[in-house]
Design a protein around this motif. Structure first.
Motif, PDB file in Angstrom:
ATOM      1  N   ASN A  85       0.834  -1.202   0.000  1.00 26.04           N
ATOM      2  CA  ASN A  85       0.000   0.000   0.000  1.00 26.04           C
ATOM      3  C   ASN A  85       0.868   1.252   0.000  1.00 26.04           C
ATOM      4  OD1 ASN A  85      -2.079  -1.812   0.204  1.00 26.04           O
ATOM      5  ND2 ASN A  85      -3.008  -0.888   2.013  1.00 26.04           N
ATOM      6  N   ALA A  86       1.928   1.225   0.809  1.00 26.76           N
ATOM      7  CA  ALA A  86       2.822   2.378   0.916  1.00 26.76           C
ATOM      8  C   ALA A  86       3.555   2.635  -0.404  1.00 26.76           C
ATOM      9  CB  ALA A  86       3.827   2.152   2.039  1.00 26.76           C
ATOM     10  N   MET A  87       3.909   1.571  -1.122  1.00 25.32           N
ATOM     11  CA  MET A  87       4.585   1.721  -2.422  1.00 25.32           C
ATOM     12  C   MET A  87       3.661   2.379  -3.435  1.00 25.32           C
ATOM     13  SD  MET A  87       6.598  -1.927  -2.657  1.00 25.32           S
ATOM     14  CE  MET A  87       7.032  -1.681  -4.377  1.00 25.32           C
ATOM     15  N   LEU A  88       2.410   1.940  -3.451  1.00 23.70           N
ATOM     16  CA  LEU A  88       1.437   2.534  -4.369  1.00 23.70           C
ATOM     17  C   LEU A  88       1.196   3.993  -4.006  1.00 23.70           C
ATOM     18  CD1 LEU A  88      -0.636   2.408  -6.647  1.00 23.70           C
ATOM     19  CD2 LEU A  88      -2.281   1.431  -5.016  1.00 23.70           C
ATOM     20  N   GLN A  89       1.050   4.272  -2.729  1.00 28.08           N
ATOM     21  CA  GLN A  89       0.812   5.642  -2.288  1.00 28.08           C
ATOM     22  C   GLN A  89       1.995   6.545  -2.627  1.00 28.08           C
ATOM     23  OE1 GLN A  89      -1.116   6.242   1.530  1.00 28.08           O
ATOM     24  NE2 GLN A  89       0.324   7.877   2.021  1.00 28.08           N
ATOM     25  N   ALA A  90       3.212   6.033  -2.476  1.00 29.57           N
ATOM     26  CA  ALA A  90       4.403   6.818  -2.797  1.00 29.57           C
ATOM     27  C   ALA A  90       4.460   7.150  -4.286  1.00 29.57           C
ATOM     28  CB  ALA A  90       5.654   6.061  -2.365  1.00 29.57           C
ATOM     29  N   HIS A  91       4.058   6.189  -5.114  1.00 31.04           N
ATOM     30  CA  HIS A  91       4.050   6.413  -6.565  1.00 31.04           C
ATOM     31  C   HIS A  91       3.029   7.496  -6.924  1.00 31.04           C
ATOM     32  CE1 HIS A  91       4.822   4.352 -10.673  1.00 31.04           C
ATOM     33  NE2 HIS A  91       4.488   5.612 -10.864  1.00 31.04           N
ATOM     34  N   LEU A  92       1.859   7.412  -6.319  1.00 28.44           N
ATOM     35  CA  LEU A  92       0.850   8.442  -6.548  1.00 28.44           C
ATOM     36  C   LEU A  92       1.345   9.800  -6.054  1.00 28.44           C
ATOM     37  CD1 LEU A  92      -2.314   6.430  -5.450  1.00 28.44           C
ATOM     38  CD2 LEU A  92      -1.729   7.102  -7.790  1.00 28.44           C
ATOM     39  N   GLY A  93       2.107   9.800  -4.983  1.00 27.91           N
ATOM     40  CA  GLY A  93       2.678  11.041  -4.465  1.00 27.91           C
ATOM     41  C   GLY A  93       3.640  11.682  -5.447  1.00 27.91           C
ATOM     42  N   ARG A  94       4.383  10.851  -6.162  1.00 28.50           N
ATOM     43  CA  ARG A  94       5.314  11.404  -7.165  1.00 28.50           C
ATOM     44  C   ARG A  94       4.545  12.041  -8.323  1.00 28.50           C
ATOM     45  NH1 ARG A  94       8.008   6.614  -5.797  1.00 28.50           N
ATOM     46  NH2 ARG A  94       7.379   5.493  -7.683  1.00 28.50           N
ATOM     47  N   ILE A  95       3.424  11.442  -8.687  1.00 27.44           N
ATOM     48  CA  ILE A  95       2.595  12.038  -9.741  1.00 27.44           C
ATOM     49  C   ILE A  95       2.003  13.356  -9.260  1.00 27.44           C
ATOM     50  CG2 ILE A  95       0.551  11.717 -11.193  1.00 27.44           C
ATOM     51  CD1 ILE A  95       1.085   8.691 -11.080  1.00 27.44           C
ATOM     52  N   ASP A  96       1.550  13.382  -8.012  1.00 26.82           N
ATOM     53  CA  ASP A  96       1.016  14.617  -7.425  1.00 26.82           C
ATOM     54  C   ASP A  96       2.090  15.713  -7.427  1.00 26.82           C
ATOM     55  OD1 ASP A  96      -1.109  16.003  -5.667  1.00 26.82           O
ATOM     56  OD2 ASP A  96       0.690  16.109  -4.415  1.00 26.82           O
ATOM     57  N   LYS A  97       3.300  15.355  -7.057  1.00 22.32           N
ATOM     58  CA  LYS A  97       4.420  16.315  -7.029  1.00 22.32           C
ATOM     59  C   LYS A  97       4.717  16.844  -8.436  1.00 22.32           C
ATOM     60  CE  LYS A  97       9.275  16.609  -5.482  1.00 22.32           C
ATOM     61  NZ  LYS A  97       9.985  16.743  -6.771  1.00 22.32           N
ATOM     62  N   HIS A  98       4.700  15.948  -9.406  1.00 21.16           N
ATOM     63  CA  HIS A  98       4.932  16.344 -10.802  1.00 21.16           C
ATOM     64  C   HIS A  98       3.892  17.364 -11.252  1.00 21.16           C
ATOM     65  CE1 HIS A  98       5.471  15.930 -15.187  1.00 21.16           C
ATOM     66  NE2 HIS A  98       4.154  15.850 -15.230  1.00 21.16           N
ATOM     67  N   LEU A  99       2.634  17.099 -10.952  1.00 18.97           N
ATOM     68  CA  LEU A  99       1.560  18.013 -11.357  1.00 18.97           C
ATOM     69  C   LEU A  99       1.696  19.363 -10.654  1.00 18.97           C
ATOM     70  CD1 LEU A  99      -1.351  15.414 -11.297  1.00 18.97           C
ATOM     71  CD2 LEU A  99      -0.495  16.573 -13.338  1.00 18.97           C
ATOM     72  N   ARG A 100       2.127  19.342  -9.405  1.00 22.43           N
ATOM     73  CA  ARG A 100       2.338  20.599  -8.676  1.00 22.43           C
ATOM     74  C   ARG A 100       3.467  21.410  -9.304  1.00 22.43           C
ATOM     75  NH1 ARG A 100       5.981  21.379  -4.708  1.00 22.43           N
ATOM     76  NH2 ARG A 100       6.097  19.146  -4.252  1.00 22.43           N
ATOM     77  N   GLU A 101       4.559  20.741  -9.653  1.00 25.11           N
ATOM     78  CA  GLU A 101       5.714  21.440 -10.212  1.00 25.11           C
ATOM     79  C   GLU A 101       5.464  21.926 -11.635  1.00 25.11           C
ATOM     80  OE1 GLU A 101       8.817  18.583  -9.764  1.00 25.11           O
ATOM     81  OE2 GLU A 101       9.187  19.100  -7.644  1.00 25.11           O
ATOM     82  N   ARG A 102       4.736  21.151 -12.408  1.00 27.61           N
ATOM     83  CA  ARG A 102       4.432  21.567 -13.784  1.00 27.61           C
ATOM     84  C   ARG A 102       3.374  22.667 -13.823  1.00 27.61           C
ATOM     85  NH1 ARG A 102       5.710  17.974 -18.430  1.00 27.61           N
ATOM     86  NH2 ARG A 102       7.742  17.130 -17.859  1.00 27.61           N
ATOM     87  N   ALA A 103       2.466  22.632 -12.849  1.00 25.15           N
ATOM     88  CA  ALA A 103       1.384  23.622 -12.777  1.00 25.15           C
ATOM     89  C   ALA A 103       0.577  23.673 -14.071  1.00 25.15           C
ATOM     90  CB  ALA A 103       1.941  25.007 -12.452  1.00 25.15           C
ATOM     91  N   THR A 104       0.287  22.487 -14.632  1.00 25.59           N
ATOM     92  CA  THR A 104      -0.509  22.369 -15.854  1.00 25.59           C
ATOM     93  C   THR A 104      -1.750  21.538 -15.575  1.00 25.59           C
ATOM     94  OG1 THR A 104       0.839  20.466 -16.537  1.00 25.59           O
ATOM     95  CG2 THR A 104       1.440  22.638 -17.422  1.00 25.59           C
ATOM     96  N   ARG A 105      -2.695  21.646 -16.457  1.00 20.50           N
ATOM     97  CA  ARG A 105      -3.966  20.928 -16.280  1.00 20.50           C
ATOM     98  C   ARG A 105      -3.785  19.429 -16.443  1.00 20.50           C
ATOM     99  NH1 ARG A 105      -9.387  22.073 -19.938  1.00 20.50           N
ATOM    100  NH2 ARG A 105     -10.894  21.044 -18.561  1.00 20.50           N
ATOM    101  N   PHE A 106      -2.919  19.049 -17.385  1.00 19.77           N
ATOM    102  CA  PHE A 106      -2.679  17.636 -17.654  1.00 19.77           C
ATOM    103  C   PHE A 106      -1.190  17.319 -17.462  1.00 19.77           C
ATOM    104  CE2 PHE A 106      -6.380  18.884 -20.278  1.00 19.77           C
ATOM    105  CZ  PHE A 106      -7.341  18.125 -19.610  1.00 19.77           C
ATOM    106  N   LEU A 107      -0.786  16.112 -17.796  1.00 21.34           N
ATOM    107  CA  LEU A 107       0.555  15.660 -17.449  1.00 21.34           C
ATOM    108  C   LEU A 107       1.671  16.434 -18.132  1.00 21.34           C
ATOM    109  CD1 LEU A 107       0.021  11.787 -17.384  1.00 21.34           C
ATOM    110  CD2 LEU A 107       0.617  13.244 -15.441  1.00 21.34           C
ATOM    111  N   THR A 108       1.452  16.799 -19.394  1.00 18.81           N
ATOM    112  CA  THR A 108       2.521  17.463 -20.139  1.00 18.81           C
ATOM    113  C   THR A 108       2.201  18.905 -20.513  1.00 18.81           C
ATOM    114  OG1 THR A 108       1.688  16.656 -22.271  1.00 18.81           O
ATOM    115  CG2 THR A 108       3.292  15.259 -21.119  1.00 18.81           C
TER     116      THR A 108
END
Length: 275
Positions: free
Chosen positions: A170-193
């Motif tokens: 569970n922690a591994m999955l949550q950590a992976h989702l956290g990295r996606i959340d961090k990416h979206l915060r840093e990109r500040a875009t509506r979608f992934l790219t």
């Protein structure tokens, strides 16, 4: 399912009704012959692309919970919205596939893409065909190694959570989702790219939906509420027809994993609107 007749049409294969099946495949063969001659339906400007997807394992009619089917459905839906193609989506009940389907495609399971009578049968080939041969498809396939690496193996972590059912997974999955959340915060875009959808969004969002629905049902896993950028991303996706039109019912997602784990199924179940 809602349809927009200026570009989009659902065709449902009722696999236990021989008369309808016969009519369906007769019409399909006729249409394929016409398209093979000029590449278009009814002489229109937009080529007709057909996507055959797995049907619901509950009612055998509506769209099922195949991740690749939904991913390519979303890709092609976006192109249909741009009016570079006309899209036909056909569901086939793989628990009772019709004889004509077995004759035409042998043991090959959906997704199957058909363009002017040419059938593309494997996932990697379908993706490559959309990118290189479907009008407008190249615009969906953004080159971004960071994003490609970011979403890679996310689904395998869900599978481990469902099989192992322990806190570490569970922690591994949550950590992976956290990295996606961090990416979206840093990109500040509506979608992934960026602020427009691309192939990576069509790949990620169906997997997030499976994590939300199956994770909660089987192991009480929730995407943390403090992943606000990931939840905002999902909110934007839930507003888009490309996702809502391709999304299976929650029960089908749950049923998908019950079948994998050989769990007991309900004898009769009515499909509800996806959440």
């Amino acid at each position: 399912a809602r349809s927009r007749d200026y570009f989009f049409q659902f065709v449902f294969a009722y696999c236990d009704r021989s008369v309808l099946l016969s009519a369906f495949f007769s019409e399909y063969r006729k249409m394929s012959e016409e398209i093979a001659e000029n590449g278009h339906e009814n002489g229109g400007d937009d080529p007709v692309i057909e996507l055959i997807i797995k049907a619901s394992t509950i009612d055998g009619i509506r769209k099922g919970a195949c991740l690749f089917c939904q991913e390519y459905f979303m890709d092609l839906y976006l192109l249909a919205e741009l009016k570079t193609i006309r899209l036909k989506v056909t569901t086939v009940d793989m628990q009772k596939p019709p004889p004509d389907f077995r004759t035409n495609f042998e043991a090959t399971p959906p997704p199957i893409l058909i363009d002017r009578g040419l059938a593309i049968l494997e996932n990697e080939k379908i993706e490559r065909y959309i990118m290189k041969s479907v009008p407008g498809g190249h615009n969906l396939f953004v080159q971004d190694k960071e994003v490609a690496t970011l979403i890679e193996n996310l689904y395998s972590k869900l599978k481990l959570v469902l099989v192992k059912k322990d806190d570490k997974k569970n922690a591994m999955l949550q950590a992976h989702l956290g990295r996606i959340d961090k990416h979206l915060r840093e990109r500040a875009t509506r979608f992934l790219t960026g602020d427009t959808m691309c192939c990576f969004d069509c790949e990620l969002m169906p997997r997030l939906q499976h994590i939300r629905v199956a994770g909660k049902y089987f192991v009480d896993f929730d995407i943390p509420k403090d992943f606000v950028h990931l939840w905002r991303y999902m909110y934007h996706m839930y507003q888009l027809d490309a996702f809502t039109q391709s999304c299976p019912a929650d029960q089908d997602i749950i049923n998908h994993y019950k079948l994998q784990q050989a769990m007991k199924m309900k004898k009769h179940e009515e499909l509800e609107t996806p959440t």
